[in-house]
Write a protein that holds these residues in place. Structure first.
Motif, PDB file in Angstrom:
ATOM      1  N   ALA A 234       2.355  12.753  38.299  1.00 40.70           N
ATOM      2  CA  ALA A 234       2.397  12.212  39.663  1.00 40.70           C
ATOM      3  C   ALA A 234       4.314  11.726  40.500  1.00 40.70           C
ATOM      4  O   ALA A 234       4.899  11.525  41.011  1.00 40.70           O
ATOM      5  CB  ALA A 234       1.798  11.397  41.618  1.00 40.70           C
ATOM      6  N   ILE A 235       3.710   9.854  39.948  1.00 39.00           N
ATOM      7  CA  ILE A 235       5.373   9.571  39.716  1.00 39.00           C
ATOM      8  C   ILE A 235       6.634  10.131  39.024  1.00 39.00           C
ATOM      9  O   ILE A 235       7.428  10.324  39.833  1.00 39.00           O
ATOM     10  CB  ILE A 235       5.004   7.673  38.624  1.00 39.00           C
ATOM     11  CG1 ILE A 235       4.403   7.457  39.330  1.00 39.00           C
ATOM     12  CG2 ILE A 235       6.707   7.474  38.660  1.00 39.00           C
ATOM     13  CD1 ILE A 235       3.420   6.393  38.228  1.00 39.00           C
ATOM     14  N   LEU A 236       6.327  10.975  38.169  1.00 47.50           N
ATOM     15  CA  LEU A 236       7.159  11.773  37.501  1.00 47.50           C
ATOM     16  C   LEU A 236       7.834  12.991  38.580  1.00 47.50           C
ATOM     17  O   LEU A 236       8.972  13.487  38.595  1.00 47.50           O
ATOM     18  CB  LEU A 236       7.325  12.806  36.532  1.00 47.50           C
ATOM     19  CG  LEU A 236       7.041  11.647  34.713  1.00 47.50           C
ATOM     20  CD1 LEU A 236       6.471  11.776  34.237  1.00 47.50           C
ATOM     21  CD2 LEU A 236       8.119  10.366  34.937  1.00 47.50           C
ATOM     22  N   ILE A 243      12.019   5.726  42.488  1.00 46.92           N
ATOM     23  CA  ILE A 243      13.369   5.179  41.800  1.00 46.92           C
ATOM     24  C   ILE A 243      13.936   4.313  43.494  1.00 46.92           C
ATOM     25  O   ILE A 243      14.610   3.180  43.065  1.00 46.92           O
ATOM     26  CB  ILE A 243      14.003   5.920  41.464  1.00 46.92           C
ATOM     27  CG1 ILE A 243      13.908   6.337  40.324  1.00 46.92           C
ATOM     28  CG2 ILE A 243      16.167   5.083  41.833  1.00 46.92           C
ATOM     29  CD1 ILE A 243      14.335   7.640  39.617  1.00 46.92           C
ATOM     30  N   GLY A 244      13.690   4.832  44.092  1.00 44.47           N
ATOM     31  CA  GLY A 244      14.424   4.619  45.653  1.00 44.47           C
ATOM     32  C   GLY A 244      14.088   3.271  46.350  1.00 44.47           C
ATOM     33  O   GLY A 244      14.614   2.609  46.649  1.00 44.47           O
ATOM     34  N   SER A 245      12.520   3.072  46.003  1.00 46.89           N
ATOM     35  CA  SER A 245      12.084   1.984  47.007  1.00 46.89           C
ATOM     36  C   SER A 245      12.008   0.850  45.917  1.00 46.89           C
ATOM     37  O   SER A 245      12.195  -0.020  46.453  1.00 46.89           O
ATOM     38  CB  SER A 245      10.612   2.627  46.956  1.00 46.89           C
ATOM     39  OG  SER A 245      10.108   2.565  45.066  1.00 46.89           O
ATOM     40  N   ILE A 246      12.096   1.279  44.241  1.00 45.17           N
ATOM     41  CA  ILE A 246      12.950  -0.314  43.826  1.00 45.17           C
ATOM     42  C   ILE A 246      13.748  -0.906  44.162  1.00 45.17           C
ATOM     43  O   ILE A 246      14.073  -2.430  44.427  1.00 45.17           O
ATOM     44  CB  ILE A 246      12.839   0.250  41.936  1.00 45.17           C
ATOM     45  CG1 ILE A 246      11.145   0.712  41.923  1.00 45.17           C
ATOM     46  CG2 ILE A 246      12.461  -0.920  41.013  1.00 45.17           C
ATOM     47  CD1 ILE A 246      10.345   1.625  40.060  1.00 45.17           C
ATOM     48  N   GLU A 257      19.812  -0.487  39.396  1.00 47.54           N
ATOM     49  CA  GLU A 257      20.753   0.504  40.656  1.00 47.54           C
ATOM     50  C   GLU A 257      20.977   1.250  39.599  1.00 47.54           C
ATOM     51  O   GLU A 257      21.443   0.819  38.019  1.00 47.54           O
ATOM     52  CB  GLU A 257      22.116  -0.775  40.489  1.00 47.54           C
ATOM     53  CG  GLU A 257      22.656   0.337  41.758  1.00 47.54           C
ATOM     54  CD  GLU A 257      22.270   0.278  43.315  1.00 47.54           C
ATOM     55  OE1 GLU A 257      22.216   1.438  43.279  1.00 47.54           O
ATOM     56  OE2 GLU A 257      21.652  -0.176  42.948  1.00 47.54           O
ATOM     57  N   GLY A 258      20.884   2.190  39.412  1.00 50.03           N
ATOM     58  CA  GLY A 258      21.878   3.567  38.761  1.00 50.03           C
ATOM     59  C   GLY A 258      20.457   4.137  37.892  1.00 50.03           C
ATOM     60  O   GLY A 258      20.384   4.448  36.583  1.00 50.03           O
ATOM     61  N   MET A 259      19.105   3.403  37.863  1.00 50.27           N
ATOM     62  CA  MET A 259      17.763   3.380  37.062  1.00 50.27           C
ATOM     63  C   MET A 259      17.169   5.122  37.058  1.00 50.27           C
ATOM     64  O   MET A 259      17.847   6.052  38.215  1.00 50.27           O
ATOM     65  CB  MET A 259      16.636   2.544  37.262  1.00 50.27           C
ATOM     66  CG  MET A 259      16.035   3.508  39.071  1.00 50.27           C
ATOM     67  SD  MET A 259      14.153   1.618  38.736  1.00 50.27           S
ATOM     68  CE  MET A 259      13.212   3.027  37.413  1.00 50.27           C
ATOM     69  N   GLU A 260      16.903   5.149  36.088  1.00 53.74           N
ATOM     70  CA  GLU A 260      15.906   6.549  35.814  1.00 53.74           C
ATOM     71  C   GLU A 260      14.384   6.358  35.645  1.00 53.74           C
ATOM     72  O   GLU A 260      14.534   5.324  35.096  1.00 53.74           O
ATOM     73  CB  GLU A 260      16.481   7.659  34.935  1.00 53.74           C
ATOM     74  CG  GLU A 260      16.222   8.481  34.305  1.00 53.74           C
ATOM     75  CD  GLU A 260      15.931   9.531  35.334  1.00 53.74           C
ATOM     76  OE1 GLU A 260      15.265   9.268  36.675  1.00 53.74           O
ATOM     77  OE2 GLU A 260      16.466  11.062  35.476  1.00 53.74           O
ATOM     78  N   ILE A 261      13.489   6.940  35.846  1.00 60.23           N
ATOM     79  CA  ILE A 261      11.533   7.003  35.623  1.00 60.23           C
ATOM     80  C   ILE A 261      11.496   7.939  34.954  1.00 60.23           C
ATOM     81  O   ILE A 261      12.435   9.234  34.628  1.00 60.23           O
ATOM     82  CB  ILE A 261      11.040   7.014  36.615  1.00 60.23           C
ATOM     83  CG1 ILE A 261      11.340   5.671  37.776  1.00 60.23           C
ATOM     84  CG2 ILE A 261       9.716   7.071  36.512  1.00 60.23           C
ATOM     85  CD1 ILE A 261      10.049   6.148  38.524  1.00 60.23           C
TER      86      ILE A 261
END
Length: 290
Positions: A234-236, A243-246, A257-261
């Motif tokens: 579900a997260i992926l 990502i936007g929430s973090i 900023e600019g992260m990836e999961i």
């Protein structure tokens, strides 16, 4: 009869959906107090609930050891933590990585003054080097491993001191230390870029690591594999919103900023285990500096 069967099926589906919704507890190892958790990670919790259909409650912890004890007691189900912390948490609780919070340009560096005459790590033998807090992945373990990679024994060949990044920065300028080991981007953003007393060219980086293993969301060993897999999926599948929430929280989360999961496996943290061994802590049985 057909209508009765349809009603029964609908009731069963509703029951199944109700049973599928679970309530979990969530801790973050470097955030103390419920108010700070709500400010910095409240949007993430909301996005996690939206993505998974489950409920999550914050579980404040005042230390990394407290997070370990809560996992052992099954009082906390998920923990957001750093690479160095994860290695110990995994050893002590068998918690496993769920997803990685991929930070861009997350690496460490050895920094000297450009006019010091120091050009390679070997020049630092016999000298004093400042590091971040004991146990910091990017400010302690990584720089010490970096020295070792260049043939400098961080336990024998140098004098190590531990202090804040800003104090280390000033000590380097004064000549109180010959070098500092730090998270490269954090040093640039929070020390070098705010220092108007010298130009950026006054500093020299004589060694850089590769990108470090990422921060991660860890799942407790007591959480069922099927439930963990469903939450990971579900997260992926909803990672843009997560990502936007973090990132939207700002503050300390600006580092994302600019992260990836990303999907993640335990073996990716063997590099951190090597770092522990380099500083003489190969058992991973305790948090250094705590």
């Amino acid at each position: 009869m057909k209508m009765l069967m349809m009603s029964a099926a609908a009731a069963l589906a509703m029951t199944g959906g109700a049973l599928a919704q679970e309530s979990y507890s969530l801790a973050i190892t470097d955030v103390e107090g419920l108010e700070q958790l709500q400010t910095e990670w409240g949007p993430f919790k909301a996005a996690l609930e939206e993505a998974t259909g489950n409920a999550f409650e914050f579980f404040p912890v005042n230390s990394r050891t407290a997070a370990v004890e809560a996992l052992r007691a099954e009082r906390v189900d998920f923990v957001i933590t750093g690479p160095a912390e994860y290695v110990v948490i995994n050893k002590m609780t068998q918690a496993e990585p769920l997803v990685a919070l991929g930070r861009p340009d997350y690496f460490c560096a050895i920094i000297v003054m450009a006019d010091s005459g120091i050009t390679v790590p070997a020049d630092l033998k016999g000298k004093k080097i400042a590091f971040d807090d004991i146990g910091s992945t990017s400010g302690h373990l990584c720089p010490m491993q970096l020295l070792a990679d260049y043939g400098v024994d961080p336990l024998q060949d140098i004098e190590a001191i531990h202090t804040s990044r800003n104090i280390a920065h000033e000590a380097l300028k004064r000549g109180d230390v010959a070098a500092m080991g730090a998270n490269h981007n954090s040093w640039i953003d929070r020390a070098r870029s705010q220092d108007e007393s010298v130009p950026p060219g006054a500093f020299r980086i004589i060694a850089r690591s590769g990108d470090l293993p990422n921060d991660l969301l860890v799942v407790g060993a007591h959480v069922g594999a099927a439930a963990a897999d469903a939450i990971r999926t579900a997260i992926l599948e909803n990672k843009a919103a997560v990502i936007g929430s973090i990132v939207s929280a700002g503050g300390e989360n600006a580092k994302y900023e600019g992260m990836e999961i990303l999907a993640v496996e335990d073996v990716q943290y063997d590099r951190v285990r090597d770092m522990y061994a380099t500083i003489g802590q190969s058992q991973f049985a305790e948090f250094v500096g705590e």
